[in-house]
Design a protein around this motif. Structure first.
Motif, PDB file in Angstrom:
ATOM      1  N   LYS A   7       0.853  -1.182   0.000  1.00 32.71           N
ATOM      2  CA  LYS A   7       0.000   0.000   0.000  1.00 32.71           C
ATOM      3  C   LYS A   7       0.892   1.236   0.000  1.00 32.71           C
ATOM      4  CE  LYS A   7      -3.863   1.993   2.481  1.00 32.71           C
ATOM      5  NZ  LYS A   7      -4.708   1.931   3.665  1.00 32.71           N
ATOM      6  N   GLU A  10       0.464   6.665   3.261  1.00 28.68           N
ATOM      7  CA  GLU A  10      -0.800   7.389   3.498  1.00 28.68           C
ATOM      8  C   GLU A  10      -0.696   8.858   3.116  1.00 28.68           C
ATOM      9  OE1 GLU A  10      -3.832   6.279   4.481  1.00 28.68           O
ATOM     10  OE2 GLU A  10      -3.060   4.243   4.407  1.00 28.68           O
ATOM     11  N   LEU A  13      -0.779   9.118  -0.713  1.00 26.46           N
ATOM     12  CA  LEU A  13      -2.130   8.799  -1.169  1.00 26.46           C
ATOM     13  C   LEU A  13      -3.077   9.968  -0.904  1.00 26.46           C
ATOM     14  CD1 LEU A  13      -3.719   6.429  -2.403  1.00 26.46           C
ATOM     15  CD2 LEU A  13      -4.270   5.733  -0.072  1.00 26.46           C
ATOM     16  N   GLU A  35      -9.755   7.958  -0.975  1.00 27.80           N
ATOM     17  CA  GLU A  35      -8.507   7.198  -0.919  1.00 27.80           C
ATOM     18  C   GLU A  35      -8.718   5.789  -1.469  1.00 27.80           C
ATOM     19  OE1 GLU A  35      -6.542   7.296   2.849  1.00 27.80           O
ATOM     20  OE2 GLU A  35      -6.351   9.473   2.819  1.00 27.80           O
ATOM     21  N   ASN A  36      -9.870   5.188  -1.189  1.00 29.42           N
ATOM     22  CA  ASN A  36     -10.165   3.848  -1.698  1.00 29.42           C
ATOM     23  C   ASN A  36     -10.228   3.855  -3.230  1.00 29.42           C
ATOM     24  OD1 ASN A  36     -10.821   1.051  -1.278  1.00 29.42           O
ATOM     25  ND2 ASN A  36     -12.892   1.586  -1.938  1.00 29.42           N
ATOM     26  N   MET A  39      -6.781   4.024  -4.637  1.00 29.91           N
ATOM     27  CA  MET A  39      -6.111   2.722  -4.589  1.00 29.91           C
ATOM     28  C   MET A  39      -6.546   1.855  -5.773  1.00 29.91           C
ATOM     29  SD  MET A  39      -3.983   2.453  -2.063  1.00 29.91           S
ATOM     30  CE  MET A  39      -3.858   0.693  -1.896  1.00 29.91           C
TER      31      MET A  39
END
Length: 98
Positions: A7, A10, A13, A35-36, A39
């Protein structure tokens, strides 16, 4: 051996999401990227660079058996992917030195 995190950081992102939403707002579009969603977008970008089955990225969402990718089409819609792709910025254009 170099270890690649599963990932992204943070902070990075969050920065990408913030700049996408800011840029969309400047273009009079609703910038509601999460954020999802980011991703999922990054996963499709990485997949499209790794899997050379299709000649155009949009083919992942087509119905043809030889190009359709179920994981991609269920993860994010084609229109939403295109929206994020057109607004994908990793810096604040207002702070650029020209």
């Amino acid at each position: 051996m170099c270890e690649v995190p599963l990932k992204p950081d943070e902070e990075i992102l969050n920065m990408m999401v913030t700049y996408i939403n800011q840029y969309a707002a400047k273009k009079n579009r609703v910038g509601d990227c999460s954020e999802n969603e980011m991703m999922m977008f990054l996963a499709v970008v990485l997949l499209s660079g790794y899997v050379v089955v299709v000649t155009r990225r949009r083919m992942y969402w087509q119905g043809e058996q030889d190009s359709h990718n179920e994981l991609v089409s269920k993860a994010i819609s084609r229109d939403r992917f295109d929206f994020i792709m057109m607004k994908w910025y990793v810096c604040d254009n207002d702070d650029l030195f020209l």
